[in-house]
Design a protein around this motif. Structure first.
Motif, mmCIF file in Angstrom:
data_model
loop_
_atom_site.group_PDB
_atom_site.id
_atom_site.type_symbol
_atom_site.label_atom_id
_atom_site.label_comp_id
_atom_site.label_asym_id
_atom_site.label_seq_id
_atom_site.Cartn_x
_atom_site.Cartn_y
_atom_site.Cartn_z
ATOM 1 N N GLY A 16 0.815 -1.213 0.000
ATOM 2 C CA GLY A 16 0.000 0.000 0.000
ATOM 3 C C GLY A 16 0.841 1.253 0.000
ATOM 4 N N GLY A 26 2.551 -1.878 -6.449
ATOM 5 C CA GLY A 26 2.278 -2.742 -5.306
ATOM 6 C C GLY A 26 2.285 -4.217 -5.649
ATOM 7 N N ILE A 52 -6.079 -7.825 -3.832
ATOM 8 C CA ILE A 52 -5.371 -6.959 -2.880
ATOM 9 C C ILE A 52 -5.028 -5.615 -3.512
ATOM 10 C CG2 ILE A 52 -3.193 -6.693 -1.604
ATOM 11 C CD1 ILE A 52 -3.329 -9.871 -1.356
ATOM 12 N N SER A 55 -8.289 -3.604 -4.435
ATOM 13 C CA SER A 55 -8.951 -3.006 -3.265
ATOM 14 C C SER A 55 -8.143 -1.835 -2.714
ATOM 15 C CB SER A 55 -9.134 -4.066 -2.167
ATOM 16 O OG SER A 55 -9.910 -5.141 -2.632
ATOM 17 N N THR A 56 -6.830 -2.023 -2.641
ATOM 18 C CA THR A 56 -5.967 -0.954 -2.140
ATOM 19 C C THR A 56 -5.976 0.239 -3.092
ATOM 20 O OG1 THR A 56 -4.556 -2.668 -1.169
ATOM 21 C CG2 THR A 56 -3.651 -0.446 -1.287
ATOM 22 N N VAL A 59 -9.085 2.532 -2.752
ATOM 23 C CA VAL A 59 -9.010 3.522 -1.674
ATOM 24 C C VAL A 59 -8.199 4.735 -2.125
ATOM 25 C CG1 VAL A 59 -8.130 3.972 0.649
ATOM 26 C CG2 VAL A 59 -9.286 1.813 0.144
ATOM 27 N N ILE A 222 -5.630 -7.126 2.942
ATOM 28 C CA ILE A 222 -6.108 -5.894 2.307
ATOM 29 C C ILE A 222 -6.181 -4.753 3.314
ATOM 30 C CG2 ILE A 222 -8.138 -4.814 1.256
ATOM 31 C CD1 ILE A 222 -8.640 -7.544 -0.140
ATOM 32 N N SER A 225 -2.769 -3.391 3.808
ATOM 33 C CA SER A 225 -2.334 -2.657 2.612
ATOM 34 C C SER A 225 -3.012 -1.299 2.515
ATOM 35 C CB SER A 225 -2.638 -3.476 1.352
ATOM 36 O OG SER A 225 -1.871 -4.657 1.311
ATOM 37 N N MET A 226 -4.286 -1.238 2.896
ATOM 38 C CA MET A 226 -5.011 0.034 2.863
ATOM 39 C C MET A 226 -4.416 1.034 3.834
ATOM 40 S SD MET A 226 -9.007 -0.971 2.360
ATOM 41 C CE MET A 226 -9.602 -1.634 0.789
ATOM 42 N N ILE A 229 -1.479 2.507 2.071
ATOM 43 C CA ILE A 229 -1.726 3.486 1.003
ATOM 44 C C ILE A 229 -2.130 4.846 1.568
ATOM 45 C CG2 ILE A 229 -4.200 3.144 0.488
ATOM 46 C CD1 ILE A 229 -3.357 3.122 -2.492
#
Length: 267
Positions: A16, A26, A52, A55-56, A59, A222, A225-226, A229
């Motif tokens: 992220g 990533g 992954i 989704s990241t 965001v 996830i 990772s979020m 980010i």
């Protein structure tokens, strides 16, 4: 959870972080982490990577869109053909590939070797691009009509994304700068949205209904990772991005060499 798995979840944070700072890249960490630390096979590792990174990227893309940094016309022109490319590959091509593709004497080339070998090759390509550096695109009069080159590049990069489980940011950002004439910041922001759409649609249509998914593992990965980010997009304005790119590029080359040795020599 043992130490090696803990190290893998630390890697999730850096996935992220890198996406937030560089607008992509990533998946260059995601696939090796999933394959070599958590020991998923090639199809599961690339499928989970898409989920992954998608989704990241979603965001980060939403955050960049709120700042009016996303070019939605480019998202449409590049993203739609990319979705078609990634869906065709994940839903039809990969399931049709046999475990053993062909042999040269006693040397057997497997589906895993082909997918990870292609991925390692693209890693080196991405690293070389980072080391060379991209100059800012000059502000020019843009043609707002449908761009056939952008459509073709979207389809081809979408297909590669589906094959190797990479979000494709290291390919998308240069394409948007050269063909769509976006500056670096807009290209990175727009790339995050394209990555999110491509990766998530490719995962859900091509994989989620065909293989068993460990949703608990994915949710934790996830989530970490979020968090990365958010940190990456915040510190982006304070960090020397070119220095980070070059440092990350050297790391990518080392990782690609490791994958080649692991898949083609050690096996």
């Amino acid at each position: 959870m043992d130490f090696i798995e803990f190290f893998g979840f630390v890697g999730a944070f850096f996935i992220g972080l890198i996406m937030g700072v560089l607008g992509g890249g990533g998946s260059i960490l995601a696939v090796p982490i999933l394959a070599y630390i958590f020991h998923f096979d090639e199809r599961i590792a690339t499928a989970y990577s898409l989920c992954i990174v998608g989704s990241t990227g979603l965001v980060g893309g939403i955050k960049q869109a709120s700042k009016k940094m996303v070019d939605w016309k480019v998202v449409y022109q590049f993203g739609v053909p990319a979705i078609i490319g990634i869906t065709l590959v994940r839903a039809f091509l990969i399931p049709a590939l046999p475990s053993n593709l062909f042999s040269i004497g006693d040397f057997i080339v497997t589906r895993r070797m082909a997918m990870f070998g292609l991925f390692a090759f693209l890693m080196i390509f991405a690293a070389v691009s980072m080391l060379k550096g991209k100059k800012e695109t000059e502000i020019v009069q843009r043609d707002e009509k449908l761009n056939p080159v952008l459509l073709i590049q979207g389809f081809l990069i979408g297909g590669l994304t589906g094959m190797v489980g990479a979000g494709g940011g290291f390919l998308i950002v240069p394409a948007l700068m050269m063909v769509a004439k976006l500056d670096m910041k807009k290209a990175s922001a727009t790339s995050l949205v394209i990555i999110a759409i491509n990766s998530l649609i490719g995962f859900f249509i091509g994989d989620a209904f065909h293989i068993k998914i460990d949703w608990e593992f994915l949710s934790v990965f996830i989530g970490i990772s979020m968090a990365g980010i958010f940190v990456g997009t915040y510190i982006n304005k304070f960090l020397p991005v070119q220095f980070l790119k070059r440092t990350f590029a050297i790391f990518i080359i080392l990782m690609a060499v490791f994958m080649f040795i692991e898949e083609f020599i050690i096996q």
